[in-house]
Design a protein around this motif. Structure first.
Motif, PDB file in Angstrom:
ATOM      1  N   MET A 116     -67.455 -26.180 -33.923  1.00 22.84           N
ATOM      2  CA  MET A 116     -68.478 -25.632 -34.818  1.00 22.84           C
ATOM      3  C   MET A 116     -68.025 -24.280 -35.352  1.00 22.84           C
ATOM      4  N   LYS A 117     -68.354 -24.008 -36.609  1.00 19.89           N
ATOM      5  CA  LYS A 117     -68.031 -22.705 -37.169  1.00 19.89           C
ATOM      6  C   LYS A 117     -68.835 -21.625 -36.447  1.00 19.89           C
ATOM      7  N   VAL A 118     -68.190 -20.514 -36.190  1.00 21.03           N
ATOM      8  CA  VAL A 118     -68.848 -19.407 -35.493  1.00 21.03           C
ATOM      9  C   VAL A 118     -70.094 -18.956 -36.265  1.00 21.03           C
ATOM     10  N   SER A 119     -69.989 -18.884 -37.582  1.00 18.52           N
ATOM     11  CA  SER A 119     -71.127 -18.434 -38.405  1.00 18.52           C
ATOM     12  C   SER A 119     -72.318 -19.364 -38.265  1.00 18.52           C
ATOM     13  N   ASP A 120     -72.065 -20.674 -38.187  1.00 20.84           N
ATOM     14  CA  ASP A 120     -73.160 -21.642 -38.029  1.00 20.84           C
ATOM     15  C   ASP A 120     -73.775 -21.539 -36.638  1.00 20.84           C
ATOM     16  N   LEU A 121     -72.922 -21.357 -35.629  1.00 21.79           N
ATOM     17  CA  LEU A 121     -73.414 -21.237 -34.253  1.00 21.79           C
ATOM     18  C   LEU A 121     -74.292 -19.996 -34.104  1.00 21.79           C
ATOM     19  N   ILE A 122     -73.875 -18.889 -34.690  1.00 23.16           N
ATOM     20  CA  ILE A 122     -74.657 -17.654 -34.615  1.00 23.16           C
ATOM     21  C   ILE A 122     -76.012 -17.840 -35.285  1.00 23.16           C
ATOM     22  N   LYS A 123     -76.032 -18.527 -36.430  1.00 20.39           N
ATOM     23  CA  LYS A 123     -77.297 -18.781 -37.124  1.00 20.39           C
ATOM     24  C   LYS A 123     -78.245 -19.590 -36.249  1.00 20.39           C
ATOM     25  N   ASN A 124     -77.703 -20.588 -35.567  1.00 19.64           N
ATOM     26  CA  ASN A 124     -78.526 -21.401 -34.665  1.00 19.64           C
ATOM     27  C   ASN A 124     -79.068 -20.571 -33.507  1.00 19.64           C
ATOM     28  N   LEU A 125     -78.196 -19.738 -32.933  1.00 23.05           N
ATOM     29  CA  LEU A 125     -78.603 -18.914 -31.800  1.00 23.05           C
ATOM     30  C   LEU A 125     -79.606 -17.839 -32.213  1.00 23.05           C
ATOM     31  N   GLU A 126     -79.503 -17.349 -33.435  1.00 22.83           N
ATOM     32  CA  GLU A 126     -80.481 -16.374 -33.945  1.00 22.83           C
ATOM     33  C   GLU A 126     -81.881 -16.952 -33.902  1.00 22.83           C
ATOM     34  N   GLN A 127     -82.011 -18.203 -34.300  1.00 25.77           N
ATOM     35  CA  GLN A 127     -83.316 -18.862 -34.326  1.00 25.77           C
ATOM     36  C   GLN A 127     -83.884 -19.029 -32.919  1.00 25.77           C
ATOM     37  N   ILE A 128     -82.997 -19.322 -31.974  1.00 28.01           N
ATOM     38  CA  ILE A 128     -83.437 -19.580 -30.598  1.00 28.01           C
ATOM     39  C   ILE A 128     -83.774 -18.297 -29.852  1.00 28.01           C
ATOM     40  N   PHE A 129     -82.919 -17.271 -30.015  1.00 29.87           N
ATOM     41  CA  PHE A 129     -83.041 -16.064 -29.193  1.00 29.87           C
ATOM     42  C   PHE A 129     -83.640 -14.871 -29.923  1.00 29.87           C
ATOM     43  N   GLY A 130     -83.993 -15.045 -31.201  1.00 28.19           N
ATOM     44  CA  GLY A 130     -84.807 -14.033 -31.871  1.00 28.19           C
ATOM     45  C   GLY A 130     -84.083 -12.927 -32.588  1.00 28.19           C
TER      46      GLY A 130
ATOM     47  N   TRP B 262     -75.383 -12.700 -30.511  1.00 21.77           N
ATOM     48  CA  TRP B 262     -74.042 -12.257 -30.117  1.00 21.77           C
ATOM     49  C   TRP B 262     -73.978 -11.946 -28.627  1.00 21.77           C
ATOM     50  N   TRP B 263     -75.036 -11.358 -28.063  1.00 27.99           N
ATOM     51  CA  TRP B 263     -75.061 -11.098 -26.625  1.00 27.99           C
ATOM     52  C   TRP B 263     -74.857 -12.390 -25.840  1.00 27.99           C
ATOM     53  N   VAL B 264     -75.585 -13.433 -26.259  1.00 23.78           N
ATOM     54  CA  VAL B 264     -75.497 -14.721 -25.568  1.00 23.78           C
ATOM     55  C   VAL B 264     -74.105 -15.310 -25.700  1.00 23.78           C
ATOM     56  N   LEU B 265     -73.565 -15.301 -26.907  1.00 20.52           N
ATOM     57  CA  LEU B 265     -72.260 -15.905 -27.139  1.00 20.52           C
ATOM     58  C   LEU B 265     -71.162 -15.148 -26.381  1.00 20.52           C
ATOM     59  N   GLU B 266     -71.251 -13.824 -26.344  1.00 16.19           N
ATOM     60  CA  GLU B 266     -70.293 -13.031 -25.579  1.00 16.19           C
ATOM     61  C   GLU B 266     -70.389 -13.359 -24.090  1.00 16.19           C
ATOM     62  N   ASN B 267     -71.626 -13.520 -23.616  1.00 15.35           N
ATOM     63  CA  ASN B 267     -71.849 -13.773 -22.197  1.00 15.35           C
ATOM     64  C   ASN B 267     -71.297 -15.120 -21.768  1.00 15.35           C
ATOM     65  N   ILE B 268     -71.560 -16.155 -22.547  1.00 21.32           N
ATOM     66  CA  ILE B 268     -71.158 -17.499 -22.105  1.00 21.32           C
ATOM     67  C   ILE B 268     -69.664 -17.762 -22.312  1.00 21.32           C
ATOM     68  N   THR B 269     -69.040 -17.047 -23.255  1.00 18.27           N
ATOM     69  CA  THR B 269     -67.608 -17.243 -23.494  1.00 18.27           C
ATOM     70  C   THR B 269     -66.736 -16.235 -22.746  1.00 18.27           C
ATOM     71  N   GLY B 270     -67.347 -15.118 -22.337  1.00 19.92           N
ATOM     72  CA  GLY B 270     -66.574 -14.070 -21.686  1.00 19.92           C
ATOM     73  C   GLY B 270     -65.679 -13.312 -22.645  1.00 19.92           C
ATOM     74  N   LYS B 271     -66.005 -13.393 -23.946  1.00 22.72           N
ATOM     75  CA  LYS B 271     -65.218 -12.700 -24.967  1.00 22.72           C
ATOM     76  C   LYS B 271     -66.102 -11.732 -25.751  1.00 22.72           C
ATOM     77  N   LEU B 272     -65.484 -10.700 -26.308  1.00 25.52           N
ATOM     78  CA  LEU B 272     -66.198  -9.754 -27.149  1.00 25.52           C
ATOM     79  C   LEU B 272     -66.384 -10.333 -28.539  1.00 25.52           C
TER      80      LEU B 272
END
Length: 220
Positions: free
Chosen positions: A1-15, A21-31
């Motif tokens: 999945m494109k990072v931009s699309d994933l972030i858009k999806n996560l924005e809707q879920i996590f507000g 970005w906090w969630v994505l950094e946490n689950i991937t262990g990357k900045l």
């Protein structure tokens, strides 16, 4: 999945974008800077399972900060866990303003008392920015004292001490200080009923609510 699309999806879920970005950094262990260098991102099964758990917990109004287990606060990383109060952006802002104000003085060896210290974010920020100062943080919750001490160790700050105390009760009689800071409980019982479930159901009510229409601790 494109990072931009994933972030858009996560924005809707996590507000929000920051939360996504906090969630994505946490689950991937990357900045964030590491993630955005790749247009596409494929989550491992373990990472996807962790993301699914975050989503399910969020639906149950479990605070995202508790899931992430830490929050940034000025130049610190503050550990958080239930039921210790989660540091607020408004608190971060006024502590930053206070630090800027204190830096105008020639004095750098302040003696500072932090009442209702909670996670220790205020005391630790002041101690780090004024390493010649001595900072004491007190709280009526042993959970808070334990977590604040962990945050002291995590952030490698030595000029701060955390004491279990109901305001001044366990401090030495001859204890003197230049400055008192405090983020005390200030919400009335009635207002507490209107708070979001993420706050009302998980964070320590004693850190939020005070008698006398929220003024009891402030008056003390």
């Amino acid at each position: 999945m494109k990072v931009s699309d994933l972030i858009k999806n996560l924005e809707q879920i996590f507000g929000g974008t920051q939360q996504a970005w906090w969630v994505l950094e946490n689950i991937t262990g990357k900045l964030e800077t590491e993630i955005i260098t790749n247009k596409d991102l494929k989550l491992t099964k373990e990472q996807q399972d962790k993301l699914n758990l975050f989503i399910e917990k969020t639906k149950q109004h479990f605070p995202l900060q508790y899931l992430l287990e830490s929050v940034p606060f000025l130049d610190l990383e503050i550990l958080v866990k239930p039921p210790v109060l989660i540091p607020r952006p408004e608190t971060e802002e006024w502590v930053g303003d206070l630090i800027d104000s204190l830096k105008r003085y020639k004095k750098t060896d302040f003696k500072i008392l932090d009442l209702c210290s909670g996670s220790g974010c205020i005391a630790l920020s002041l101690a780090k920015n004024f390493p010649n100062s001595s900072v004491v943080g007190v709280d009526i919750s042993q959970d808070c004292i334990n977590l604040a001490t962990q945050n002291k160790i995590k952030n490698n700050i030595s000029n701060v001490e955390f004491i279990f105390s109901d305001l001044y009760k366990n401090l030495k009689q001859d204890f003197k200080f230049d400055l008192i800071v405090a983020n005390p409980p200030y919400i009335s019982e009635e207002d507490f009923k209107t708070l979001q479930p993420e706050v009302k159901n998980w964070e320590d009510k004693r850190a939020l609510v005070a008698n006398n229409n929220g003024l009891e601790i402030i008056e003390k």
